[in-house]
Scaffold this motif. Structure first.
Motif, mmCIF file in Angstrom:
data_model
loop_
_atom_site.group_PDB
_atom_site.id
_atom_site.type_symbol
_atom_site.label_atom_id
_atom_site.label_comp_id
_atom_site.label_asym_id
_atom_site.label_seq_id
_atom_site.Cartn_x
_atom_site.Cartn_y
_atom_site.Cartn_z
ATOM 1 N N ALA A 106 0.838 -1.206 0.000
ATOM 2 C CA ALA A 106 0.000 0.000 0.000
ATOM 3 C C ALA A 106 0.870 1.253 0.000
ATOM 4 O O ALA A 106 0.577 2.223 -0.717
ATOM 5 C CB ALA A 106 -0.921 -0.011 1.221
ATOM 6 N N GLN A 107 1.945 1.236 0.784
ATOM 7 C CA GLN A 107 2.857 2.381 0.807
ATOM 8 C C GLN A 107 3.501 2.588 -0.560
ATOM 9 O O GLN A 107 3.642 3.724 -1.042
ATOM 10 C CB GLN A 107 3.950 2.170 1.867
ATOM 11 N N ALA A 108 3.892 1.488 -1.191
ATOM 12 C CA ALA A 108 4.517 1.580 -2.510
ATOM 13 C C ALA A 108 3.519 2.093 -3.551
ATOM 14 O O ALA A 108 3.870 2.895 -4.427
ATOM 15 C CB ALA A 108 5.070 0.218 -2.928
ATOM 16 N N LEU A 109 2.273 1.634 -3.462
ATOM 17 C CA LEU A 109 1.241 2.122 -4.379
ATOM 18 C C LEU A 109 1.001 3.612 -4.177
ATOM 19 O O LEU A 109 0.812 4.358 -5.142
ATOM 20 C CB LEU A 109 -0.063 1.350 -4.161
ATOM 21 N N LEU A 112 3.698 5.372 -5.888
ATOM 22 C CA LEU A 112 3.502 5.321 -7.333
ATOM 23 C C LEU A 112 2.455 6.351 -7.767
ATOM 24 O O LEU A 112 2.636 7.040 -8.785
ATOM 25 C CB LEU A 112 3.063 3.918 -7.746
ATOM 26 N N ILE A 113 1.377 6.452 -7.000
ATOM 27 C CA ILE A 113 0.327 7.419 -7.307
ATOM 28 C C ILE A 113 0.869 8.841 -7.274
ATOM 29 O O ILE A 113 0.556 9.672 -8.123
ATOM 30 C CB ILE A 113 -0.837 7.275 -6.310
ATOM 31 N N GLU A 114 1.696 9.135 -6.277
ATOM 32 C CA GLU A 114 2.185 10.500 -6.077
ATOM 33 C C GLU A 114 3.443 10.798 -6.885
ATOM 34 O O GLU A 114 3.937 11.926 -6.854
ATOM 35 C CB GLU A 114 2.447 10.734 -4.590
ATOM 36 N N SER A 115 3.935 9.796 -7.600
ATOM 37 C CA SER A 115 5.126 10.006 -8.422
ATOM 38 C C SER A 115 4.712 10.433 -9.819
ATOM 39 O O SER A 115 4.026 9.686 -10.533
ATOM 40 C CB SER A 115 5.942 8.708 -8.512
ATOM 41 N N PRO A 116 5.083 11.640 -10.254
ATOM 42 C CA PRO A 116 4.694 12.094 -11.591
ATOM 43 C C PRO A 116 5.402 11.293 -12.676
ATOM 44 O O PRO A 116 6.508 10.767 -12.467
ATOM 45 C CB PRO A 116 5.132 13.563 -11.609
ATOM 46 N N THR A 117 4.774 11.189 -13.822
ATOM 47 C CA THR A 117 5.427 10.542 -14.954
ATOM 48 C C THR A 117 6.470 11.499 -15.524
ATOM 49 O O THR A 117 6.564 12.649 -15.124
ATOM 50 C CB THR A 117 4.386 10.196 -16.039
ATOM 51 N N LEU A 129 -3.515 11.969 -7.040
ATOM 52 C CA LEU A 129 -4.458 11.091 -6.348
ATOM 53 C C LEU A 129 -5.802 11.035 -7.060
ATOM 54 O O LEU A 129 -6.444 9.993 -7.114
ATOM 55 C CB LEU A 129 -4.650 11.591 -4.904
ATOM 56 N N PHE A 130 -6.216 12.155 -7.638
ATOM 57 C CA PHE A 130 -7.529 12.231 -8.265
ATOM 58 C C PHE A 130 -7.404 12.325 -9.781
ATOM 59 O O PHE A 130 -7.781 13.315 -10.402
ATOM 60 C CB PHE A 130 -8.305 13.424 -7.707
ATOM 61 N N THR A 131 -6.850 11.299 -10.380
ATOM 62 C CA THR A 131 -6.795 11.194 -11.836
ATOM 63 C C THR A 131 -7.380 9.851 -12.241
ATOM 64 O O THR A 131 -7.293 8.867 -11.491
ATOM 65 C CB THR A 131 -5.354 11.304 -12.363
ATOM 66 N N GLU A 132 -7.960 9.826 -13.431
ATOM 67 C CA GLU A 132 -8.592 8.599 -13.910
ATOM 68 C C GLU A 132 -7.590 7.451 -14.017
ATOM 69 O O GLU A 132 -7.898 6.303 -13.689
ATOM 70 C CB GLU A 132 -9.247 8.859 -15.272
ATOM 71 N N SER A 133 -6.366 7.769 -14.425
ATOM 72 C CA SER A 133 -5.363 6.713 -14.607
ATOM 73 C C SER A 133 -4.926 6.097 -13.283
ATOM 74 O O SER A 133 -4.495 4.940 -13.241
ATOM 75 C CB SER A 133 -4.135 7.280 -15.329
ATOM 76 N N ASN A 134 -5.047 6.857 -12.187
ATOM 77 C CA ASN A 134 -4.610 6.346 -10.892
ATOM 78 C C ASN A 134 -5.737 5.735 -10.066
ATOM 79 O O ASN A 134 -5.483 5.179 -8.993
ATOM 80 C CB ASN A 134 -3.947 7.462 -10.075
ATOM 81 N N PRO A 136 -7.428 2.940 -10.391
ATOM 82 C CA PRO A 136 -7.218 1.530 -10.021
ATOM 83 C C PRO A 136 -6.181 1.367 -8.912
ATOM 84 O O PRO A 136 -6.307 0.482 -8.065
ATOM 85 C CB PRO A 136 -6.724 0.898 -11.330
ATOM 86 N N TYR A 137 -5.153 2.232 -8.915
ATOM 87 C CA TYR A 137 -4.134 2.163 -7.861
ATOM 88 C C TYR A 137 -4.728 2.547 -6.511
ATOM 89 O O TYR A 137 -4.395 1.955 -5.474
ATOM 90 C CB TYR A 137 -2.957 3.082 -8.188
ATOM 91 N N VAL A 138 -5.609 3.567 -6.508
ATOM 92 C CA VAL A 138 -6.248 3.985 -5.257
ATOM 93 C C VAL A 138 -7.106 2.842 -4.707
ATOM 94 O O VAL A 138 -7.081 2.546 -3.510
ATOM 95 C CB VAL A 138 -7.103 5.250 -5.470
ATOM 96 N N SER A 139 -7.849 2.183 -5.577
ATOM 97 C CA SER A 139 -8.676 1.045 -5.153
ATOM 98 C C SER A 139 -7.813 -0.080 -4.595
ATOM 99 O O SER A 139 -8.130 -0.667 -3.549
ATOM 100 C CB SER A 139 -9.512 0.528 -6.325
ATOM 101 N N ALA A 140 -6.705 -0.387 -5.290
ATOM 102 C CA ALA A 140 -5.815 -1.445 -4.834
ATOM 103 C C ALA A 140 -5.164 -1.087 -3.507
ATOM 104 O O ALA A 140 -5.003 -1.925 -2.615
ATOM 105 C CB ALA A 140 -4.740 -1.707 -5.893
ATOM 106 N N LEU A 141 -4.797 0.186 -3.355
ATOM 107 C CA LEU A 141 -4.175 0.662 -2.124
ATOM 108 C C LEU A 141 -5.130 0.474 -0.940
ATOM 109 O O LEU A 141 -4.750 -0.077 0.107
ATOM 110 C CB LEU A 141 -3.815 2.144 -2.304
ATOM 111 N N LEU A 142 -6.373 0.918 -1.098
ATOM 112 C CA LEU A 142 -7.355 0.781 -0.022
ATOM 113 C C LEU A 142 -7.653 -0.687 0.278
ATOM 114 O O LEU A 142 -7.861 -1.061 1.430
ATOM 115 C CB LEU A 142 -8.639 1.528 -0.390
ATOM 116 N N SER A 143 -7.651 -1.511 -0.757
ATOM 117 C CA SER A 143 -7.874 -2.940 -0.563
ATOM 118 C C SER A 143 -6.738 -3.556 0.253
ATOM 119 O O SER A 143 -6.973 -4.360 1.166
ATOM 120 C CB SER A 143 -7.988 -3.643 -1.921
ATOM 121 N N ASP A 144 -5.500 -3.176 -0.054
ATOM 122 C CA ASP A 144 -4.348 -3.695 0.693
ATOM 123 C C ASP A 144 -4.389 -3.259 2.148
ATOM 124 O O ASP A 144 -4.091 -4.045 3.059
ATOM 125 C CB ASP A 144 -3.040 -3.215 0.050
ATOM 126 N N LEU A 145 -4.745 -1.991 2.385
ATOM 127 C CA LEU A 145 -4.832 -1.516 3.768
ATOM 128 C C LEU A 145 -5.918 -2.273 4.525
ATOM 129 O O LEU A 145 -5.729 -2.649 5.692
ATOM 130 C CB LEU A 145 -5.109 -0.016 3.790
#
Length: 257
Positions: A106-109, A112-117, A129-134, A136-145
């Motif tokens: 979750a920390q790594a995700l 990744l979310i906060e790391s700009p391309t 944090l609030f972009t369409e591309s991220n 799925p990462y937000v969902s996965a992060l919350l699931s891991d937590l």
């Protein structure tokens, strides 16, 4: 006009019970958040997870190797973060009841979310944090937590916890609370926020803030001092009582002018 408001003794005073309730609402240190019993003689993780001491030592060592590339740099590259996530994926597949691996993924995700391309220069973490591309990462992060919390939580609220168990629960509850509060505040600005998972939108801003408050409470209960204070600030009952008390004080002051 008097220089300061004074309270007249003839006014009704709070009962002992009322005072205790208000103290618990507004003072994080007096609340049950400090009542957890941490027992250093307990096994590091709950026995029902079936992780023997020898296996736990191996998992912790391997986990440290995976995340060392992220902790050794203040700005790890996206490639390094993605590599760590893949290695944690493998570790979790092999050891699905090891809660710390979910917490670290979750920390790594989050990183990744906060790391700009390479094409982005914006350093505002909310923008990522609030972009369409991220989303799925937000969902996965919350699931891991959520998984880390479920695996680490004692079966009974009265059960003691080990120092490792308490630290895991403090960190994961606080991390999830922070994210839920971020989403709640964003939804207050606009109902249709790009990148927020649909299930969070369905809960709504107020519901998410209540969930965040509950997570802050548990984060504080297991030892996170910042979470203790945030639990008070986001507690809807504390805020309601605070408004009532402020209004009573205002009227009292006006009556003494």
């Amino acid at each position: 006009m008097s220089a300061a408001a004074t309270l007249t003794p003839s006014k009704p005073s709070l009962t002992t019970n009322d005072s205790a309730v208000l103290q618990a609402l507004f003072d994080a240190e007096s609340s049950p958040s400090s009542a957890i019993n941490i027992d250093s003689t307990l096994p590091p993780l709950p026995t029902h997870l079936n992780i023997p001491a020898g296996e736990l030592s191996f998992l912790q060592s391997h986990e440290r190797e995976i995340i060392s590339a992220l902790s050794s740099s203040t700005t790890p590259t996206r490639e390094a973060i993605e590599s760590a996530i893949k290695e944690l994926d493998i570790l979790i597949t092999a050891h699905p009841t090891y809660p710390a691996a979910y917490a670290n993924r979750a920390q790594a995700l989050r990183m990744l979310i906060e790391s700009p391309t390479s094409s982005e220069n914006n350093t505002n973490t909310d923008t990522h944090l609030f972009t369409e591309s991220n989303a799925p990462y937000v969902s996965a992060l919350l699931s891991d937590l959520g998984t880390a919390i479920n695996l680490s939580t004692p079966r009974s609220p009265a059960d003691s916890v080990s120092p490792l168990q308490a630290r895991l629960l403090a960190d994961t509850h606080t991390h999830r609370a922070y994210l839920l509060l971020k989403v709640s505040r964003k939804l207050k600005e606009a109902d249709n926020v790009e990148g927020v998972p649909r299930r969070l939108k369905e809960v709504g801003s107020d519901g998410l803030e209540e969930m965040a408050s509950r997570d802050f409470f548990f984060g504080g209960r297991y030892g996170n001092k910042i979470a203790q204070q945030m639990a008070v600030q986001t507690n809807p009952y504390a805020k309601m009582c605070g408004a009532i008390v402020k209004e009573a004080i205002r009227k009292e002051a006006e009556g003494n002018q």
